[in-house]
Scaffold this motif. Structure first.
Motif, short mmCIF file in Angstrom:
data_model
loop_
_atom_site.label_atom_id
_atom_site.label_comp_id
_atom_site.label_asym_id
_atom_site.label_seq_id
_atom_site.Cartn_x
_atom_site.Cartn_y
_atom_site.Cartn_z
N SER A 55 0.81 -1.22 0.00
CA SER A 55 0.00 0.00 0.00
C SER A 55 0.85 1.27 0.00
O SER A 55 0.34 2.35 -0.33
CB SER A 55 -0.95 0.01 1.21
OG SER A 55 -0.21 -0.01 2.42
N VAL A 56 2.12 1.17 0.38
CA VAL A 56 3.01 2.33 0.38
C VAL A 56 4.19 2.02 -0.53
O VAL A 56 4.85 0.98 -0.38
CB VAL A 56 3.51 2.65 1.81
CG1 VAL A 56 4.49 3.83 1.77
CG2 VAL A 56 2.34 2.98 2.72
N SER A 57 4.48 2.90 -1.47
CA SER A 57 5.53 2.64 -2.45
C SER A 57 6.90 2.54 -1.80
O SER A 57 7.15 3.10 -0.73
CB SER A 57 5.56 3.74 -3.51
OG SER A 57 6.14 4.92 -2.99
N GLY A 58 7.80 1.81 -2.46
CA GLY A 58 9.17 1.67 -1.96
C GLY A 58 9.89 3.00 -1.83
O GLY A 58 10.50 3.28 -0.78
N PRO A 59 9.87 3.87 -2.86
CA PRO A 59 10.52 5.18 -2.72
C PRO A 59 9.94 6.00 -1.56
O PRO A 59 10.69 6.66 -0.83
CB PRO A 59 10.24 5.85 -4.06
CG PRO A 59 10.13 4.70 -5.02
CD PRO A 59 9.44 3.62 -4.24
N ALA A 60 8.62 5.95 -1.36
CA ALA A 60 8.01 6.70 -0.26
C ALA A 60 8.53 6.20 1.08
O ALA A 60 8.80 6.99 1.99
CB ALA A 60 6.49 6.59 -0.32
#
Length: 328
Positions: free
Chosen positions: A222-227
């Motif tokens: 649900s949360v991107s790797g870069p974020a």
């Protein structure tokens, strides 16, 4: 969808002024954003597994026993009403409109109650939703009183949901340390204080049993790797955090004083000021014609919210626009 600040494309289209010529004061987001490091190259390639280091950093920063990273607190705001059977829900009014919008669905009985009447409403609801500090008015409720309400609600299986999106400059008021108890849910945002709204990342502090239910509903990745990598850097950069809190408190006081000097009695936080304005739409248009985009509230909070200018040139343009407004 509901109307929000930050819609500069609408402003540019309506007033025929290029986006680059606008000063956007409509969101209350820190204009001095955290300088995000470049993520690892494989962050764009790998599926974004949940990084335990990020959750641990969030627990340390927000002083909470357990936290779930989410794709902006908006994700939690939309999901939480789906985790309860139809309930009697009170949302403090006025406040961030997405709360009432989503609790008004899924079979819940919704009431919006002014802050001054919330104490009487606690005994007649199953869920109470509050922004603290409030968005848009900056109103605050003492943590001790909130904890008393949380106890009453939890005793009958209820929830107290506290949105602390603008709480980073007032850490002593956070209920994060108490979220190990059932029924208390605290929402935190990386977008406001860190100025990283485009990251779409927030956190939910909640009892582990409900945390698991929420995580299951939101699903994997649900949360991107870069974020995740950017947020980990921001949450552990204590030097930047301390310096920024001091800077924002100073600039918040400056904004309050500037508005007061132009006859505007306002309230708010370190990141924004708000006031009820009898000629709210006229003020909004006046500022827009000067290339300054502020947030107009037409309904429950009939007034204006105004964030921090990003630099001295913007401060000067704001001062000039306020001066011409005062003489209209």
């Amino acid at each position: 969808m509901l109307e929000h600040g930050g819609n500069l494309r609408d402003a540019a289209r309506e007033y025929g002024r290029p986006i680059a010529d606008w000063i956007d004061l409509s969101t209350g987001i820190n204009p001095h954003w955290y300088a995000a490091p470049a993520p690892d190259a494989n962050a764009w390639h790998r599926l974004p597994e949940a990084d335990p280091a990020l959750a641990a950093a969030a627990c340390a920063y927000y002083d909470a026993p357990a936290m779930l990273p989410v794709a902006g607190t908006q994700a939690a705001i939309q999901a939480l009403p789906r985790l309860r059977a139809p309930s009697r829900v009170v949302v403090a009014a006025p406040s961030y409109a997405e709360h009432a919008h989503h609790w008004g669905q899924h079979g819940h009985e919704l009431r919006q109650v002014p802050y001054a009447q919330l104490a009487d409403a606690v005994d007649h609801c199953d869920v109470l939703v509050i922004c603290n500090p409030n968005n848009p008015t900056g109103e605050r409720i003492a943590p001790a009183l909130l904890l008393e309400w949380a106890g009453k609600l939890a005793a009958r299986g209820g929830w107290l949901v506290v949105d602390e999106a603008f709480g980073d400059t007032e850490a002593q008021a956070s209920l994060g340390p108490h979220t190990g108890q059932p029924g208390l849910i605290v929402l935190r945002s990386v977008g406001k204080f860190f100025g990283l709204a485009g990251l779409r990342l927030g956190f939910v502090a909640v009892h582990p049993a409900l945390l698991v239910q929420l995580a299951d509903m939101l699903g994997p990745w649900s949360v991107s790797g870069p974020a995740q990598q950017v947020a980990l850097a921001a949450l552990t950069d204590t030097h930047w955090q301390e310096a920024m809190r001091e800077r924002l408190r100073g600039e918040g006081a400056r904004l309050h004083q500037l508005l007061a000097a132009h006859g505007i009695a306002c309230s708010g936080t370190a990141l924004f000021q708000w006031w009820p304005e009898a000629r709210a739409e006229t003020f909004w248009r006046h500022m827009a014609e000067a290339g300054i985009w502020v947030r107009l509230f037409r309904h429950a909070a009939h007034g204006i919210r105004l964030g921090l200018p990003p630099d001295e040139h913007a401060w000067l343009r704001l001062q000039q626009a306020l001066t011409t407004w005062k003489h209209t």
